[in-house]
Design a protein around this motif. Structure first.
Motif, mmCIF file in Angstrom:
data_model
loop_
_atom_site.group_PDB
_atom_site.id
_atom_site.type_symbol
_atom_site.label_atom_id
_atom_site.label_comp_id
_atom_site.label_asym_id
_atom_site.label_seq_id
_atom_site.Cartn_x
_atom_site.Cartn_y
_atom_site.Cartn_z
ATOM 1 N N GLN A 157 16.558 -37.710 -1.099
ATOM 2 C CA GLN A 157 15.482 -38.582 -0.646
ATOM 3 C C GLN A 157 15.028 -39.473 -1.793
ATOM 4 O O GLN A 157 14.621 -38.988 -2.844
ATOM 5 N N THR A 158 15.108 -40.789 -1.579
ATOM 6 C CA THR A 158 14.740 -41.774 -2.597
ATOM 7 C C THR A 158 13.610 -42.630 -2.068
ATOM 8 O O THR A 158 13.714 -43.174 -0.958
ATOM 9 N N PRO A 159 12.521 -42.788 -2.814
ATOM 10 C CA PRO A 159 11.394 -43.588 -2.313
ATOM 11 C C PRO A 159 11.712 -45.069 -2.298
ATOM 12 O O PRO A 159 12.499 -45.582 -3.101
ATOM 13 N N ILE A 160 11.079 -45.767 -1.356
ATOM 14 C CA ILE A 160 11.219 -47.217 -1.231
ATOM 15 C C ILE A 160 9.914 -47.921 -1.567
ATOM 16 O O ILE A 160 9.899 -48.940 -2.253
ATOM 17 N N TYR A 161 8.808 -47.380 -1.092
ATOM 18 C CA TYR A 161 7.517 -48.038 -1.296
ATOM 19 C C TYR A 161 6.417 -46.998 -1.167
ATOM 20 O O TYR A 161 6.457 -46.132 -0.292
ATOM 21 N N TYR A 162 5.396 -47.096 -2.029
ATOM 22 C CA TYR A 162 4.178 -46.296 -1.948
ATOM 23 C C TYR A 162 3.023 -47.224 -1.551
ATOM 24 O O TYR A 162 2.855 -48.304 -2.134
ATOM 25 N N VAL A 163 2.250 -46.808 -0.575
ATOM 26 C CA VAL A 163 1.054 -47.553 -0.172
ATOM 27 C C VAL A 163 -0.116 -46.578 -0.126
ATOM 28 O O VAL A 163 0.047 -45.388 0.171
ATOM 29 N N SER A 164 -1.304 -47.088 -0.408
ATOM 30 C CA SER A 164 -2.499 -46.260 -0.403
ATOM 31 C C SER A 164 -3.722 -47.158 -0.347
ATOM 32 O O SER A 164 -3.656 -48.331 -0.774
ATOM 33 N N ARG A 165 -4.820 -46.628 0.170
ATOM 34 C CA ARG A 165 -6.080 -47.372 0.234
ATOM 35 C C ARG A 165 -7.235 -46.389 0.256
ATOM 36 O O ARG A 165 -7.106 -45.254 0.747
ATOM 37 N N THR A 166 -8.352 -46.819 -0.291
ATOM 38 C CA THR A 166 -9.556 -45.987 -0.271
ATOM 39 C C THR A 166 -10.243 -46.104 1.077
ATOM 40 O O THR A 166 -10.061 -47.078 1.820
ATOM 41 N N LEU A 167 -11.034 -45.102 1.420
ATOM 42 C CA LEU A 167 -11.741 -45.052 2.687
ATOM 43 C C LEU A 167 -13.154 -45.581 2.524
ATOM 44 O O LEU A 167 -13.819 -45.330 1.510
ATOM 45 N N SER A 168 -13.604 -46.312 3.520
ATOM 46 C CA SER A 168 -14.995 -46.739 3.536
ATOM 47 C C SER A 168 -15.893 -45.562 3.905
ATOM 48 O O SER A 168 -15.413 -44.476 4.267
ATOM 49 N N ASP A 169 -17.189 -45.776 3.837
ATOM 50 C CA ASP A 169 -18.119 -44.677 4.108
ATOM 51 C C ASP A 169 -17.982 -44.126 5.534
ATOM 52 O O ASP A 169 -17.923 -42.908 5.715
ATOM 53 N N PRO A 170 -17.892 -44.962 6.589
ATOM 54 C CA PRO A 170 -17.677 -44.381 7.929
ATOM 55 C C PRO A 170 -16.324 -43.688 8.069
ATOM 56 O O PRO A 170 -16.205 -42.688 8.780
ATOM 57 N N GLU A 171 -15.295 -44.208 7.391
ATOM 58 C CA GLU A 171 -13.956 -43.619 7.519
ATOM 59 C C GLU A 171 -13.855 -42.254 6.855
ATOM 60 O O GLU A 171 -12.994 -41.457 7.221
ATOM 61 N N THR A 172 -14.716 -41.972 5.878
ATOM 62 C CA THR A 172 -14.680 -40.652 5.243
ATOM 63 C C THR A 172 -15.096 -39.546 6.201
ATOM 64 O O THR A 172 -14.795 -38.376 5.962
ATOM 65 N N ARG A 173 -15.776 -39.899 7.284
ATOM 66 C CA ARG A 173 -16.210 -38.906 8.276
ATOM 67 C C ARG A 173 -15.224 -38.749 9.424
ATOM 68 O O ARG A 173 -15.520 -38.074 10.408
#
Length: 556
Positions: A157-173
């Motif tokens: 298994q070889t990676p192609i792309y990493y994506v990530s994002r922080t959560l807003s205050d409503p999304e943390t719930r």
């Protein structure tokens, strides 16, 4: 490669564009291109950018933190869950909108040092072939969500792309399932060119497919499911991780925890029976079968009813700390689960045997003695005193549902959709499989019955051709039939809660066969065919003009 270079140069000549020879390189096996280092089997991070971050000292001002975040952004493609790792720096910027409030804490310093260590081991990414199946892993935490897209070649298994994002205050719930769906939705938008050109296999330990196909979805889940439906996505159970880089990524996903009451030594419940003379009888219930907290509460409740019946009690008042049991017995809550419905039915049968019965919900703090008995019952029977009676339950009080084998009907238009929603089975042809995936977004499978989703109305039950003919005849010429036209008949069928494709055409054909409609239909005088004007060969014959002789000559 020479043909590609020749075509590029001809294109540049046609638009009169010149290149700087000092910045052009042709026929190289390895070199810097668009900020990354391209090698034979993929590309890796630019070492100059990595050194710019690793050699940077700890920031002492707000400007230096902003510079650090900007350098991290250039390496985000190579960093797993970079949003969660960069969260301390982002939170520092949020809390320090002014230079006077800048504060570099020990926690941020520790995160900065850990990130520097990770930069020394950035993975080498690769590019997939055209139409090659890709695999996607999802990650979710309290502050961020992420995903990694990879391919599997020769069991590597070889990676192609990493994506990530922080959560807003409503999304943390959000719940964990909603966070994982959000990670998938964000990855599909960021990596749209990969999702459109390749089949994607989502490997996760959660049942995302069942969540996205439920009719009682929230608005955001339904919106995400519709947008994800355009891609060729298959949801599979996550196997063991093969690569070290992927293992570090997946380890950050919280493990799914079932809310079960069973432990290695069993579950327990406590009972206290008190008569009007304040004489108390204590009982401990030990459950030796796998059960949830609600099931254990019901088992204790049913055991108390059976013991009270054996003691000859006629008037019983029950106090429980389970709001679910008290609400269902009093009719406030509805037992939607089949298991809870079976427990509720058996409880009502036992309650009917008492002359009077009343159930009261109390706080858990008022039921400490019964809780102490339940904890003792779940540990070991040797800890009980002699005056405590112990009852061991080795099987549930309700009977398991019996599965009856029924004969399925012939195949219809619903068969491929049901097969896909229930088992994920698709036709072998890619075009037909894509059509089934698109159609399945508008349908929902509930207890083996297929329903059609409507925009503003309830779910419509799908029927086959045989049932459709019966429904048309019943609505059109049944007991309450009005022999209405096709449009009104289709509206009545949908108001009754039924659907099948081509409803209007089937209704028109069936109404034409109705004998009463053919006999007593109003006789219209309108011609069946349109009239066409016919020109006459003798134009003056239309007005009956007869020329007697030559015209007289005009004077002048």
């Amino acid at each position: 490669m020479l043909r590609d270079i020749e075509e590029t140069i001809e294109t540049l000549r046609s638009i009169n564009m010149k290149l700087n020879p000092a910045k052009c390189s042709f026929g190289m096996e390895e070199g810097k291109f668009l900020g990354v280092v391209v090698i034979g089997n993929g590309f890796k991070a630019n070492p100059d950018k990595v050194q710019a971050v690793s050699r940077m000292p700890s920031p002492l001002s707000l400007k230096e933190v902003q510079t650090l975040n900007g350098r991290f952004i250039a390496l985000n493609r190579f960093r797993a869950n970079h949003a969660a790792k960069s969260y301390p720096f982002v939170s520092t910027l949020k809390n320090c909108l002014k230079k006077a409030y800048f504060k570099w804490t020990a926690e941020v310093e520790q995160a900065f040092q850990e990130v520097n260590k990770c930069l020394m081991e950035l993975p080498t990414l690769t590019a997939p072939y055209e139409g090659e199946p890709l695999t996607l892993y999802l990650s979710a935490s309290d502050i961020a969500v992420g995903a990694v897209l990879l391919m599997d070649r020769k069991n590597v298994q070889t990676p192609i792309y990493y994506v990530s994002r922080t959560l807003s205050d409503p999304e943390t719930r959000y719940s964990m399932l909603e966070k994982l769906v959000l990670a998938l939705f964000y990855a599909a938008r960021r990596l749209r060119r990969y999702f459109q050109g390749h089949p994607i296999n989502v490997l996760t330990g959660y049942k995302l497919k069942n969540v996205l196909s439920k009719p009682e979805l929230s608005g955001r889940l339904e919106k995400w499911g519709i947008e994800l439906g355009e891609h060729a996505i298959e949801y599979k159970h996550r196997p063991t991780i093969k690569g070290q880089v992927l293992a570090e990524f997946v380890n950050e996903v919280p493990q799914h925890k079932e809310k079960e009451s069973s432990s290695s030594e069993g579950s327990g419940a406590g009972l206290r029976l008190v008569n009007p003379e304040e004489h108390e009888f204590t009982y401990a219930i030990k459950v030796d079968f796998k059960s949830t907290n609600d099931e254990v509460e019901y088992e204790a409740f049913l055991a108390g009813l059976r013991i009270a019946k054996q003691l000859g009690v006629k008037h019983l008042e029950t106090r429980v700390d389970s709001m679910l049991i008290a609400g269902q017995i009093n009719g406030i809550y509805e037992a939607k689960n089949d298991v809870m419905a079976s427990y509720l039915s058996q409880a009502k049968n036992l309650i009917c045997q008492f002359s009077s019965f009343n159930i009261i919900h109390i706080k858990r703090s008022e039921n400490k003695l019964a809780d102490a008995l339940s904890k003792l019952a779940s540990t070991n029977l040797e800890h009980f005193a002699k005056d405590i009676r112990v009852e061991v339950l080795d099987h549930p009080s309700i009977q398991q549902n019996q599965v009856l084998v029924i004969q399925t009907g012939t195949e219809s238009w619903m068969t491929p959709i049901i097969a896909y929603l229930s088992s994920g089975i698709l036709p072998t042809e890619k075009a037909e499989a894509r059509k089934i995936k698109q159609k399945a977004l508008n349908y929902q499978l509930n207890d083996g019955v297929l329903y059609r989703r409507s925009f503003l109305g309830p779910l419509l039950r799908c029927v086959d051709a045989e049932d459709a003919n019966y429904l048309i005849r019943e609505i059109h010429e049944g007991i309450c039939g009005l022999h209405a036209g096709p449009r009104m008949t289709v509206a009545k069928l949908m108001n009754a809660g039924y659907y099948w494709p081509g409803m209007h055409l089937d209704v028109v054909q069936e109404i034409r066969k109705c004998d009463s409609c053919q006999r007593y239909a109003p006789n219209t005088l309108r011609p069946k065919n349109e009239f066409f004007p016919v020109t006459s060969a003798w134009p003056f014959q239309k007005w009956a003009v007869d020329i007697m002789g030559p015209f007289p000559e005009a004077p002048g």
